[in-house]
Design a protein around this motif. Structure first.
Motif, short mmCIF file in Angstrom:
data_model
loop_
_atom_site.label_atom_id
_atom_site.label_comp_id
_atom_site.label_asym_id
_atom_site.label_seq_id
_atom_site.Cartn_x
_atom_site.Cartn_y
_atom_site.Cartn_z
N LYS A 77 -37.22 -57.87 160.79
CA LYS A 77 -37.11 -59.32 160.86
C LYS A 77 -38.09 -59.84 160.72
O LYS A 77 -39.24 -60.01 161.30
CB LYS A 77 -36.28 -59.81 162.45
N LEU B 54 -41.49 -66.14 151.89
CA LEU B 54 -40.37 -65.70 151.34
C LEU B 54 -39.73 -66.63 151.05
O LEU B 54 -39.19 -67.70 151.70
CB LEU B 54 -40.31 -64.68 152.93
N TYR C 12 -30.49 -60.34 151.62
CA TYR C 12 -31.59 -59.87 151.22
C TYR C 12 -31.70 -58.39 151.87
O TYR C 12 -32.85 -58.43 151.35
CB TYR C 12 -32.62 -60.69 152.57
N ASN C 13 -30.49 -58.49 152.29
CA ASN C 13 -30.56 -56.97 151.82
C ASN C 13 -29.36 -56.13 150.46
O ASN C 13 -30.79 -55.05 150.07
CB ASN C 13 -29.47 -56.11 153.55
N THR D 48 -35.72 -68.35 150.26
CA THR D 48 -34.79 -68.88 151.01
C THR D 48 -33.43 -68.63 149.97
O THR D 48 -33.41 -69.45 149.93
CB THR D 48 -35.18 -70.50 151.64
N HIS E 196 -36.88 -65.90 158.68
CA HIS E 196 -35.35 -65.98 158.39
C HIS E 196 -34.68 -65.09 157.89
O HIS E 196 -33.50 -64.72 158.06
CB HIS E 196 -35.28 -67.78 157.67
N ILE E 197 -35.45 -64.04 157.66
CA ILE E 197 -34.91 -62.86 156.90
C ILE E 197 -34.40 -61.82 158.00
O ILE E 197 -35.34 -61.52 158.21
CB ILE E 197 -35.67 -62.80 155.66
N ARG E 198 -33.23 -61.21 157.84
CA ARG E 198 -33.17 -59.64 158.38
C ARG E 198 -32.89 -59.04 157.69
O ARG E 198 -31.78 -59.62 156.76
CB ARG E 198 -32.26 -60.55 159.55
N VAL E 199 -32.76 -57.82 157.91
CA VAL E 199 -33.17 -57.19 156.92
C VAL E 199 -32.07 -55.18 157.86
O VAL E 199 -33.35 -54.94 158.39
CB VAL E 199 -33.53 -56.54 155.72
N THR F 135 -27.87 -58.90 155.20
CA THR F 135 -27.77 -59.90 154.97
C THR F 135 -27.98 -60.40 153.17
O THR F 135 -27.75 -58.52 152.52
CB THR F 135 -28.71 -60.87 155.63
#
Length: 423
Positions: free
Chosen positions: A404, A6, A24-25, A8, A407-410, A22
């Motif tokens: 989750k 994933l 990423y979202n 960063t 390190h990625i949260r959406v 975030t």
């Protein structure tokens, strides 16, 4: 399911820890404020990116397909209808502009105008919903309900493992998070009553669901395959399909839900795209009865989305009453859309299709009060005292959802609605 490393990414916009929004979202929504008319935005941290400002300043100049006022609409439908190559590129461009090493928006004179505080914005329905369908796709939920109301040894009806059961719901009463609902009225008849009575529902319930938004229209006679399905799905929202259990129980034979469902359904205002959900594909439940070829899937269409439900009485702390996960769904979104259209039913951009109640295998993961309090026989306790069999006037029901991984949260934010007394 993806096993690729994933990326960063770091944004120059301050994003609070455990924020759903975030870099990423970057979900899409429709917002307005005291000084701004309804328009399209993207959420990042505690801010909203006003896409109309970016378009006006030429940040999307490479996308000649974008009409000049496309981001000044009061619904996402026209934007979504431009197709995924365009909508995907808009999201990617915003992501490029928000990464820390890119100064083009960070240092631009329009930055202050383009970044709106979420606290100052009012969120509207993200799409104009032409049609709404509700499925019944959690095997745990269907088994629980069948056990309560029918034969526990034959809880599932004969068709359940062969097709995604669904019904056409009421689109006009779907409302955005924060909109209160009135307790519905209707007929009900308990087993101990000689005749039906009329009045406010005594068994008002939530249903923890998610819904996807159709992103590509079809013509009558056409069908969408499970392979094509996700190309026709723009994104997803949280969905609370309010239910008046006593009204529903009396009316549903032989044609299914009517007044017990049509009074209100609440949705979260930010649409999380399928691109943002890609890293969170998960293995769904094994379908132990072979499906017909049109429902077969070669890849995973389930997603690891952590879900929570809270009940907050007036002037009291909210109590968590349910923890579940979207990956529990027996029938996935591709199968739902394929089944919906296999008869030639046409779908339109903005149509909404809800999952049905999402229940897990353990009592704390049941996605409705009907199951959590087991038809009212096992009241659940609230943190600051009191108990609930069903939802009472003054209660606010809050649903949250997020993914989750590493390190990625959406996340989806939340959908909340307060229950007011019947009119």
């Amino acid at each position: 399911m993806t096993n690729q490393p994933l990326p960063t990414l770091q944004s120059w916009v301050a994003v609070p820890k455990n924020s759903d929004f975030t870099i990423y979202n970057l979900p899409f929504g429709i917002f307005q404020s005291k000084r701004l008319s309804a328009r399209v935005g993207i959420a990042i941290g505690d801010k909203i990116v006003d896409l109309s400002v970016l378009h006006e300043e030429g940040f999307f100049s490479e996308l000649s397909q974008l009409p000049h006022d496309i981001f000044l609409r009061d619904a996402l439908n026209d934007f979504i209808a431009l197709g995924k190559p365009v909508t995907r590129r808009v999201r990617e461009k915003v992501q490029e502009l928000l990464v820390d090493e890119n100064d083009s928006l960070k240092e631009h004179t329009c930055r202050g105008k383009a970044m709106v505080n979420r606290s100052e914005a009012q969120m509207l329905l993200p799409v104009k919903i032409g049609d709404y369908t509700d499925f019944y796709s959690s095997i745990e939920h269907a088994t629980n309900v069948g056990t309560m109301f029918r034969d526990p040894s034959n809880a599932l009806l004969p068709n359940w493992k062969h097709l995604p059961v669904g019904y056409h719901g009421r689109a006009s009463s779907i409302i955005p998070s924060g909109t209160p609902i009135f307790r519905p009225k209707g007929q009900f008849k308990d087993a101990n009553m000689d005749a039906p009575e009329f009045g406010p529902s005594r068994r008002l319930d939530f249903e923890l669901e998610m819904a996807f938004i159709v992103g590509k229209s079809t013509k009558m006679g056409d069908s969408i395959t499970t392979v094509q399905a996700e190309d026709h799905i723009f994104g997803m929202v949280l969905f609370n399909d309010w239910s008046a259990r006593d009204i529903q129980a009396w009316e549903y034979v032989p044609l299914g839900p009517f007044l017990g469902k049509s009074f209100a359904s609440s949705i979260s205002p930010w649409v999380v795209t399928m691109e943002a959900l890609e890293p969170f594909r998960a293995q769904g439940p094994e379908q132990d009865v072979p499906v017909l070829p049109y429902l077969a899937c070669e890849s995973s269409h389930s997603f690891d989305i952590h879900l929570e439900v809270y009940i907050q009485p007036e002037e009291n702390k909210a109590s968590k009453v349910c923890t579940s996960n979207f990956k529990h769904m027996y029938w996935n979104i591709a199968q739902q859309l394929a089944h919906h259209t296999v008869n030639g039913c046409n779908v339109n951009v903005g149509d909404m299709m809800a999952s049905g109640t999402i229940s897990g295998a353990t009592p704390d993961s049941y996605g409705s009060m009907l199951e959590l309090a087991w038809k009212g026989t096992k009241p659940i306790s609230l943190e600051e005292g009191g108990e609930r069999k069903f939802i009472e006037d003054g209660d606010t029901v809050i649903m949250k959802g997020y993914c989750k991984k590493e390190h990625i949260r959406v996340g989806f934010g939340e959908v909340s609605s307060k229950v007011l007394p019947a009119k």
